[in-house]
Structures are given as C-alpha cells and as structure tokens.
Design a protein around this motif. Structure first.
Motif, PDB file in Angstrom:
ATOM      1  N   HIS A   1      -1.735 -31.376   9.284  1.00 49.97           N
ATOM      2  CA  HIS A   1      -2.402 -32.442   8.496  1.00 49.97           C
ATOM      3  C   HIS A   1      -3.023 -31.753   7.316  1.00 49.97           C
ATOM      4  CE1 HIS A   1      -1.717 -34.482  11.975  1.00 49.97           C
ATOM      5  NE2 HIS A   1      -2.768 -33.993  12.539  1.00 49.97           N
ATOM      6  N   THR A   2      -3.636 -30.996   7.464  1.00 53.09           N
ATOM      7  CA  THR A   2      -4.460 -30.106   6.375  1.00 53.09           C
ATOM      8  C   THR A   2      -3.774 -29.806   5.187  1.00 53.09           C
ATOM      9  OG1 THR A   2      -5.683 -28.889   8.232  1.00 53.09           O
ATOM     10  CG2 THR A   2      -6.421 -28.487   6.089  1.00 53.09           C
ATOM     11  N   HIS A   3      -2.378 -29.179   5.403  1.00 52.93           N
ATOM     12  CA  HIS A   3      -1.513 -28.787   4.441  1.00 52.93           C
ATOM     13  C   HIS A   3      -1.214 -30.299   3.540  1.00 52.93           C
ATOM     14  CE1 HIS A   3      -0.874 -24.565   4.651  1.00 52.93           C
ATOM     15  NE2 HIS A   3      -1.217 -24.601   6.069  1.00 52.93           N
ATOM     16  N   ILE A   4      -0.973 -31.108   4.540  1.00 56.45           N
ATOM     17  CA  ILE A   4      -0.661 -32.398   3.812  1.00 56.45           C
ATOM     18  C   ILE A   4      -1.667 -33.091   2.877  1.00 56.45           C
ATOM     19  CG2 ILE A   4       0.098 -34.870   4.460  1.00 56.45           C
ATOM     20  CD1 ILE A   4       2.426 -33.074   4.939  1.00 56.45           C
ATOM     21  N   ALA A   5      -2.851 -33.127   3.568  1.00 56.03           N
ATOM     22  CA  ALA A   5      -3.762 -33.554   2.673  1.00 56.03           C
ATOM     23  C   ALA A   5      -3.743 -32.872   1.311  1.00 56.03           C
ATOM     24  CB  ALA A   5      -4.940 -33.424   3.664  1.00 56.03           C
ATOM     25  N   CYS A   6      -3.842 -31.510   1.552  1.00 58.21           N
ATOM     26  CA  CYS A   6      -3.686 -30.875   0.038  1.00 58.21           C
ATOM     27  C   CYS A   6      -2.926 -31.347  -0.965  1.00 58.21           C
ATOM     28  CB  CYS A   6      -3.744 -29.502   0.488  1.00 58.21           C
ATOM     29  SG  CYS A   6      -4.736 -28.794   1.458  1.00 58.21           S
TER      30      CYS A   6
END
Lengths: 163, 163
Positions: free
Chosen positions: B129-134
């Motif tokens: 998720h974190t990578h996606i949010a970025c």
DNA sequence: CACAATTATATTGTACACAATTTAATTGTG
DNA sequence: CACAATTAAATTGTGTACAATATAATTGTG
C-alpha cells in the motif's frame, strides 16, 4: 489532524500517518477498480445494440475523430498495445466497420480506416452518452471534477511507472 | 452558465446542455477506465514479488479480514461472480494459500479458508500500500475525496443497473 | 552496401470479466 | 413426501489486458 499544504506521499518512508494512508489508498484502489467495472457493465447493454464491446467502442471513438491512422497511434490514445488492439481490430474488421491495410510507404505499419458502415454507426451511438450520464447520478460539475482528478491520478501513476 | 442546485441528469431528455454532458461523461468514462488500468499496472510489479495478481490480492484482503467464508460472500464484497472467482480461487489453492471445502451442512456451498502460508503472506503484503500511495502523487485528503466520489459513482451505477 | 539495431505489428500464453448454461443440493408448497 | 422452484458453484465461450516473444520492414553506421 492539521491540514498540511504539502502532504503528498513521495516516498515509502516520509509519511507520519502510515496507517491512515494504508487504508485510504487501499480503499481508493478498490473503489477505482469496482467503479470502472460498474461503468463497463452500464455501457454493456447500450453497446450490445450496436454489437460493440466497450473497448471496441473506445477505438471507434478515436476513429470517428480521425481515421486513416496506425495501430500504434490508436494505442497511444487508449494506453493499450498491439497485443490487445490487433485481435480487437480484426473483430471490428470482420464486422465490416473498419479496414486494415499495410501502408505502402512503410509496410510495417497498418492503417486503420472506417468503412462507410463504420462511419454511419457514429449516428447510432449518439444517445449512448446521454444514458450513461443519467446513470452516474452526478451533476455536470461533479462529472468534470471527478474527470480531472482521475486524469491527474492516471498521469501520476503512469509517470511513476516510467521511472 | 448559471450554477443550479439540482443539475443531476436523471433522464435522457431533461438536460439543457446535452452537448457538454456528452463530452464530459465520455471523458469521465475513459478517465475511469484508463486510471483503473494504470492502477493495476502500478500494483503488478509489487504483487509479482508475492506471485499474486491484483484480483487475487483483493480476494486475499477479504480473507485476511475474515476467512472461512463462502465463494458467494467474497463475490458480494468484490462485485464479482463464480465465473471469475472459481478459477481464481483454484489458482490460490494450487499456490497453497487457501483451502476450498464443501460445507457439510449445505453441500452447495464452498468454504474458503486461509492456509498458514496464506496467513503469513499478509505480513509480506504490508508495504504494498505504501508504495501505491506514493505513486498516486495525491495528498491524503485528495485520496479520501476521490475515494468517496468513486463510491458514490459506483453506487449510482449499480443502482441504475438494478432498475 | 552489409548488418546490427530499431520499429511496427502479430502471436502466444496466462489471467481475468462476464453472460449463459449446467449440475447438484436445498427449500417451499400442495 | 413429491416435485417444482430456488440457490450455490462450476463450466463454457467470447473478449479483453498484458508480458514475452516472433516476424518482418526500415534505419543508422561503418
């Protein structure tokens, strides 16, 4: 929670509210996915009358704007490649809506042209949008706003993919 | 153009700005479609590490929340049916992430349970998720807003489909 | 001009998405 | 209890989506 002018998440490490981001981005991804599928389902019965699928309809929209173009140029407009477009275009050709012919000056290229029947279909497709717009339950303003946000999102995602 | 409190488009006949609506709704549909595909492409390399596709990942998200559920209940959460889920679940089973077994009290039902390996995968998926949010390039506020607009849109589309 | 690199499209294989049909189990009604 | 109707999954068939590879034509370089 204070509102920050610059709260963009630019690296996996820089967020001070990781848990919230995780949930929201996850929700967003699924909302996007499911809204897109719902939209395709909404189009389906309308396009079935024209014997078209939604991706085929998108290709025709491009061609109605300007035909006599290469497979590649259609792909750039629709963010798709020959693996998707070649079979799709062959189906449209079989239906007699378009013509596929190699360019004489560069035989690697395939030029896509609307047939007369393909051109005539544009008139029949005219009321498709109106029905869709009704189904969204959105105001014109909302449609515009959502549209521009989605374009921003898409642009950002594609740019990150390229890096 | 004056702004109207009620400018929802509720029937194909009631709009006084048909041409504008046609363009905007058309743009929105394509924006939605292409943004959704871009999002899937963004997920792809991250999920490839876990040997998962995006739809498989969505199924696991549902199961991580609560497993021991029927195919149907997963389908309701994800707006998809057995035609899509059955082969997908068989692939997850083959990978050893889930177990499929007929319910003893009603043998029409198939109960989906996470294996130990399937449970352990949740931890590995945490940073996806974190990578996606970025990659979205959006602020938390923007993500939230877009999310709720998409949910409204989806709800409206699905409701119209049912009528 | 030969030939490696590039370009445009096509092909192959895997994985959905979904309509339509089938199969098997369960429920409701007389 | 018999049996039609319903329900839950599975199956079948068509159409993308897309990575990987193949094929053929063109371009750039020595």
């Amino acid at each position: 929670m204070k509102s920050k002018a610059m709260e963009n998440i630019t690296s996996p490490q820089d967020s001070d509210s990781t848990a919230k981001v995780l949930n929201v981005d996850l929700q967003l991804c699924f909302a996007l996915y499911s809204a897109s599928l719902s939209m395709t389902k909404t189009y389906k019965p309308l396009l079935a009358k024209l014997k078209l699928t939604y991706p085929q309809y998108l290709v025709l929209l491009v061609l109605w704007e300007k035909d006599g173009v290469t497979v590649n140029s259609i792909g750039e407009r629709l963010f798709s490649d020959s693996g998707t477009l070649t079979p799709l275009l062959k189906r449209l050709e079989k239906q007699g809506l378009i013509q596929r012919q190699r360019a004489t000056e560069d035989e690697r290229r395939v030029i896509i042209t609307l047939t007369e029947q393909g051109q005539l279909l544009q008139a029949q497709a005219a009321d498709v949008h109106t029905h869709i717009a009704c189904s969204t339950g959105c105001t014109l303003t909302e449609l515009k706003e959502l549209n521009s946000q989605l374009i921003l999102l898409r642009t950002s995602l594609i740019n990150k993919l390229a890096t």
